[in-house]
Design an enzyme around this catalytic site. Structure first.
Site, mmCIF file in Angstrom:
data_model
loop_
_atom_site.group_PDB
_atom_site.id
_atom_site.type_symbol
_atom_site.label_atom_id
_atom_site.label_comp_id
_atom_site.label_asym_id
_atom_site.label_seq_id
_atom_site.Cartn_x
_atom_site.Cartn_y
_atom_site.Cartn_z
ATOM 1 N N CYS A 1 0.854 -1.161 0.000
ATOM 2 C CA CYS A 1 0.000 0.000 0.000
ATOM 3 C C CYS A 1 0.893 1.213 0.000
ATOM 4 O O CYS A 1 2.105 1.101 0.099
ATOM 5 C CB CYS A 1 -0.843 0.014 1.271
ATOM 6 S SG CYS A 1 -1.609 -1.564 1.626
ATOM 7 N N ARG B 1 1.265 2.104 -5.934
ATOM 8 C CA ARG B 1 1.670 1.085 -4.961
ATOM 9 C C ARG B 1 0.526 0.125 -4.628
ATOM 10 O O ARG B 1 0.741 -0.900 -3.985
ATOM 11 C CB ARG B 1 2.157 1.756 -3.675
ATOM 12 C CG ARG B 1 3.362 2.642 -3.892
ATOM 13 C CD ARG B 1 3.759 3.270 -2.605
ATOM 14 N NE ARG B 1 4.286 2.281 -1.703
ATOM 15 C CZ ARG B 1 5.564 1.917 -1.653
ATOM 16 N NH1 ARG B 1 6.442 2.497 -2.437
ATOM 17 N NH2 ARG B 1 5.954 1.008 -0.818
ATOM 18 N N TRP C 1 -4.031 -1.914 -1.282
ATOM 19 C CA TRP C 1 -4.055 -3.082 -2.174
ATOM 20 C C TRP C 1 -4.298 -4.246 -1.225
ATOM 21 O O TRP C 1 -3.429 -4.600 -0.441
ATOM 22 C CB TRP C 1 -2.715 -3.181 -2.881
ATOM 23 C CG TRP C 1 -2.620 -4.262 -3.914
ATOM 24 C CD1 TRP C 1 -2.936 -4.165 -5.236
ATOM 25 C CD2 TRP C 1 -2.133 -5.592 -3.720
ATOM 26 N NE1 TRP C 1 -2.687 -5.349 -5.874
ATOM 27 C CE2 TRP C 1 -2.198 -6.247 -4.972
ATOM 28 C CE3 TRP C 1 -1.667 -6.309 -2.622
ATOM 29 C CZ2 TRP C 1 -1.802 -7.564 -5.148
ATOM 30 C CZ3 TRP C 1 -1.286 -7.640 -2.801
ATOM 31 C CH2 TRP C 1 -1.354 -8.243 -4.052
ATOM 32 N N ASN D 1 1.317 0.092 6.244
ATOM 33 C CA ASN D 1 1.719 -0.690 5.076
ATOM 34 C C ASN D 1 2.576 -1.836 5.600
ATOM 35 O O ASN D 1 3.540 -1.594 6.324
ATOM 36 C CB ASN D 1 2.521 0.190 4.110
ATOM 37 C CG ASN D 1 3.127 -0.621 2.977
ATOM 38 O OD1 ASN D 1 2.568 -1.627 2.553
ATOM 39 N ND2 ASN D 1 4.283 -0.188 2.489
ATOM 40 N N GLY D 2 2.214 -3.062 5.247
ATOM 41 C CA GLY D 2 2.979 -4.215 5.726
ATOM 42 C C GLY D 2 2.018 -5.311 6.144
ATOM 43 O O GLY D 2 0.851 -5.321 5.741
ATOM 44 N N GLU E 1 10.041 -11.230 -21.297
ATOM 45 C CA GLU E 1 9.677 -9.864 -20.916
ATOM 46 C C GLU E 1 8.544 -9.344 -21.823
ATOM 47 O O GLU E 1 7.595 -8.721 -21.341
ATOM 48 C CB GLU E 1 10.918 -8.956 -20.980
ATOM 49 C CG GLU E 1 10.675 -7.479 -20.754
ATOM 50 C CD GLU E 1 10.047 -7.143 -19.401
ATOM 51 O OE1 GLU E 1 9.964 -8.015 -18.520
ATOM 52 O OE2 GLU E 1 9.597 -5.988 -19.250
ATOM 53 N N LYS F 1 4.900 -8.211 -20.395
ATOM 54 C CA LYS F 1 4.324 -6.886 -20.646
ATOM 55 C C LYS F 1 2.919 -7.036 -21.217
ATOM 56 O O LYS F 1 1.983 -6.385 -20.781
ATOM 57 C CB LYS F 1 5.160 -6.068 -21.642
ATOM 58 C CG LYS F 1 6.443 -5.469 -21.134
ATOM 59 C CD LYS F 1 6.269 -4.240 -20.275
ATOM 60 C CE LYS F 1 6.309 -4.533 -18.839
ATOM 61 N NZ LYS F 1 7.406 -4.995 -18.123
ATOM 62 N N GLU G 1 0.385 -8.585 -18.579
ATOM 63 C CA GLU G 1 0.073 -7.826 -17.359
ATOM 64 C C GLU G 1 -0.787 -6.604 -17.619
ATOM 65 O O GLU G 1 -1.542 -6.186 -16.753
ATOM 66 C CB GLU G 1 1.345 -7.465 -16.567
ATOM 67 C CG GLU G 1 2.252 -6.447 -17.180
ATOM 68 C CD GLU G 1 3.477 -6.150 -16.302
ATOM 69 O OE1 GLU G 1 3.406 -6.296 -15.076
ATOM 70 O OE2 GLU G 1 4.525 -5.776 -16.874
ATOM 71 N N HIS H 1 9.053 -29.121 -27.148
ATOM 72 C CA HIS H 1 8.876 -30.027 -25.998
ATOM 73 C C HIS H 1 7.532 -29.810 -25.320
ATOM 74 O O HIS H 1 7.378 -30.080 -24.133
ATOM 75 C CB HIS H 1 10.042 -29.855 -25.021
ATOM 76 C CG HIS H 1 11.363 -30.185 -25.644
ATOM 77 N ND1 HIS H 1 11.713 -31.458 -26.018
ATOM 78 C CD2 HIS H 1 12.397 -29.392 -26.026
ATOM 79 C CE1 HIS H 1 12.911 -31.442 -26.591
ATOM 80 N NE2 HIS H 1 13.348 -30.199 -26.602
ATOM 81 N N LYS I 1 2.889 -1.742 -8.233
ATOM 82 C CA LYS I 1 4.267 -1.558 -8.693
ATOM 83 C C LYS I 1 5.288 -2.052 -7.677
ATOM 84 O O LYS I 1 6.254 -2.712 -8.022
ATOM 85 C CB LYS I 1 4.518 -0.084 -8.985
ATOM 86 C CG LYS I 1 5.934 0.152 -9.453
ATOM 87 C CD LYS I 1 6.008 1.244 -10.455
ATOM 88 C CE LYS I 1 7.334 1.244 -11.176
ATOM 89 N NZ LYS I 1 7.436 0.159 -12.166
HETATM 90 C C1 G6P Z 1 6.099 -5.806 -9.549
HETATM 91 C C2 G6P Z 1 6.068 -4.777 -10.676
HETATM 92 C C3 G6P Z 1 7.042 -5.183 -11.773
HETATM 93 C C4 G6P Z 1 8.442 -5.378 -11.202
HETATM 94 C C5 G6P Z 1 8.437 -6.358 -10.019
HETATM 95 C C6 G6P Z 1 9.766 -6.337 -9.280
HETATM 96 O O1 G6P Z 1 5.572 -7.011 -9.989
HETATM 97 O O2 G6P Z 1 4.763 -4.671 -11.206
HETATM 98 O O3 G6P Z 1 7.070 -4.169 -12.768
HETATM 99 O O4 G6P Z 1 9.284 -5.864 -12.192
HETATM 100 O O5 G6P Z 1 7.439 -5.989 -9.064
HETATM 101 O O6 G6P Z 1 9.926 -5.073 -8.694
HETATM 102 P P1 G6P Z 1 11.318 -4.414 -8.349
HETATM 103 O O7 G6P Z 1 10.955 -3.076 -7.775
HETATM 104 O O8 G6P Z 1 11.968 -5.311 -7.354
HETATM 105 O O9 G6P Z 1 12.071 -4.301 -9.617
#
Ligand code: G6P
Length: 588
Positions: free
Chosen positions: A2, A28, A73, A99-100, A464, A468, A471, A487, A583
């Site tokens: 959060c 967040r 969240w 938060n936590g 990657e 993208k 997500e 496979h 994020k």
């Molecule tokens: C979340 C974000 C991703 C990010 C990942 C790791 O899932 O949505 O975009 O790659 O966390 O986060 P960090 O801050 O450790 O790179």
């Protein structure tokens, strides 16, 4: 997971200061939000809570000079107004945002059974626990309560009995204090107070800040011994953290990648050399990261072996904890993280550090927990990244890995030059592909499944690209090493299935092309990303040619980011706010 922010000071509309701050912390976590304020001249509290996004929200809260807020969240308890923070004691006089995770909340809740709980959250035990200590000074009640609490937290508390005082405490969740001439902030990160100040103090685990209109004092918990803290200057600007004229943060961050890459090269030479030396000399080298950062780490591994002849293991951070026990003084852990706060990474690092391992890190947020835990940190220098889907941080992570790998080979200057050249090529890749990806997005949006294939150093771009797309556009996407296709996954290819083949004319070219042909033979709609067209492609994405073939991952990433972005837009989705995701993942 959060965001929290509190403000005490001369500005008379603390609730709106906090609301604006929460809007900047929304990335967040954002299923609900709430604010509490002490109205001017009053000793009662006013609270507002809402479900849903905060971006366009207004508040009806009265003016006042102290407020705390929270964007949620959900972890414990569903998305309801009752579960949104702030939470209050039975008497209504102690108000908390958190938060936590409070791990022993059920045990505490059972113990506090004579209290009336209004939510299902773990957080709500905190104000009730503090209430148990009677009318003692607020900081003492916080300190006593925290001695009972197990888990991780960044907490802001105030009491209507001491209406000009806010307490901030942290353990294993981020919290930074902002110091402006008009008052003080405490927030999950600096972005929400950048428009007021760039002066800040990082709170460390087990520390408390007691904040009033004109002072901030720092204490150790539980001894309550007073301590001095070092002030720092944040180099980010409020402008860098805003999306300007762009429709979304994500497109802003994609488009600013060329300039971000140029900044990645600006590294402290001594630190870079020491970092490369430790990587080179490590008996056991373990790269630990999550999500997009892990994809960068996999490319890092290819570069370390290719340029430095140095093998390494890459671990998904949430799984690394189960291997961390095998770390020792001969182990070097290299953590990769944009935020520097990802709980799974931190958990593994703490365990490995406990076994004597050295900690190196590549992070974006200076002063973040991972940064402060590290023996040496290299920064991404890409400025604040706000879009949930990581873009510019990924490219800069790659750039830092190139620099380290070239330094391992004794060629730092050459590495720096190649990254600077790559910045031009990335610019070209954006120009070449922006409109084209808008067009391709109109096709991709109609499909339920898309497959991404590549080999060697380009393989992580396949995973990657798939991440993208899934997500932010909710199209199921799977990326894999092209050779692995036969496979299992080949069974899923049928007429019209989109397959995206990342296929520059480097050392992976002909083997990858053969795998693309295998899918085409089963009816796939083959989309080729290459610097060279081939009649086998049903759709061609042109890649400009970088100065060195190892740089293709930088160039190939860009069109895939654009494709994911435009597919989400085509589907009417907000790419900055993918459902269920946040994020900065500060819970395990
Ligand atoms: C979340 C974000 C991703 C990010 C990942 C790791 O899932 O949505 O975009 O790659 O966390 O986060 P960090 O801050 O450790 O790179």
């Amino acid at each position: 997971m959060c965001g929290i922010i509190g403000y005490v000071g001369e500005l008379q509309d603390a609730a709106r200061v906090v609301l604006n701050g929460l809007k900047k912390l929304e990335y967040r976590g954002y299923d609900s939000w709430g604010i509490a304020v002490i109205p001017s001249g009053s000793t009662a509290v006013s609270i507002e809570k809402h479900i849903g996004h905060i971006s366009g929200a207004e508040t009806m809260l009265p003016k006042g000079s102290l407020a705390i807020g929270h964007t949620r969240w959900a972890t414990h308890g569903g998305v309801t107004e009752a579960n949104a923070h702030p939470h209050v004691s039975c008497g209504g006089d102690i108000i908390v945002v958190h938060n936590g995770i409070i791990e022993n909340f059920q045990e505490l809740r059972d113990e506090l059974s004579q209290h009336t709980f209004l939510s299902q959250t773990d957080t709500e035990v905190i104000p009730h626990l503090m209430e148990e200590y009677g009318k003692i000074p607020l900081e003492q009640a916080v300190s006593k309560a925290l001695q009972r609490v197990k888990g991780s937290y960044a907490i802001l508390v105030f009491s209507t009995r001491e209406p000009e005082k806010m307490i901030a405490v942290r353990k294993e969740s981020p919290l930074v204090i902002g110091l402006s001439s008009n008052g003080f902030f405490a927030a999950s990160d600096a972005v929400p107070f950048l428009e007021y100040t760039t002066k800040a103090v990082d709170l460390d685990d087990g520390e408390m800040a007691v904040i009033t209109r004109h002072h901030v004092e720092y204490y150790d918990i539980p001894s309550m011994a007073k301590k001095e803290k070092q002030q720092k200057k944040i180099t980010w600007t409020a402008e860098a953290a805003s999306k300007g004229d762009n429709a979304h943060y994500m497109i802003k961050e994609i488009l600013e990648q060329p300039s971000a890459l140029r900044n990645a090269v600006v590294q402290d030479k001594q630190k870079l050399t020491a970092f490369a030396k430790e990587v080179m000399n490590a008996k056991n080298l373990k790269l630990v990261a999550c999500g997009t950062s892990r994809h960068a780490a996999i490319i890092g591994r290819y570069l370390f072996t290719k340029l430095g002849k140095k093998p390494a293991d890459v671990y998904i951070a949430s799984e690394f904890s189960y291997f961390a026990d095998s770390s020792d003084a001969d182990t070097v852990i290299l953590a990769v993280s944009q935020s520097g706060e990802t709980a799974d990474v931190l958990d593994g690092l703490r365990k490995a550090k406990g076994k004597g391992a050295r900690i190196l890190s590549i992070v974006n947020v200076m002063g973040s927990t991972i940064d402060r835990m590290s023996d040496i940190t290299l920064y991404l220098n890409c400025g604040p990244e706000v879009g949930v889907a990581s873009t510019k941080a990924f490219l800069n992570q790659l750039a830092v890995f190139y620099l380290v790998a070239y330094t391992m080979a004794g060629k730092t200057e050459e590495g720096a030059k190649q990254i600077k050249d790559a910045a031009h090529v990335v610019e070209e890749s954006i120009k070449l592909n922006n409109e084209k990806m808008k067009m391709l997005a109109q096709t991709i949006k109609k499909f339920e499944h898309v497959y991404f294939l590549a080999r060697g150093v380009n393989f992580p771009i396949a995973i990657e690209g798939a991440l993208k797309l899934k997500e932010i556009s909710y199209v199921h996407a799977e990326g894999m090493p092209a050779g692995e296709l036969k496979h299992g996954t080949l069974a899923l290819i049928e007429k019209g299935t989109p397959v995206i083949l990342i296929n520059p004319t480097d050392y992976t070219y002909s083997d990858s092309l053969s795998n693309g042909m295998e899918t085409k033979a089963r009816g796939a709609f083959l989309i080729g990303l290459s610097n060279q067209i081939n009649p086998v492609y049903d759709f061609f994405i042109q890649l400009p040619t970088p100065s060195n073939e190892l740089l293709y991952p930088l160039v190939a990433t860009v069109p895939l980011q654009l494709l994911a972005y435009y597919t989400a837009c085509e589907k009417g989705l907000n790419p900055d706010k993918p459902r269920n995701l946040a994020k900065s993942v500060t819970v395990k």
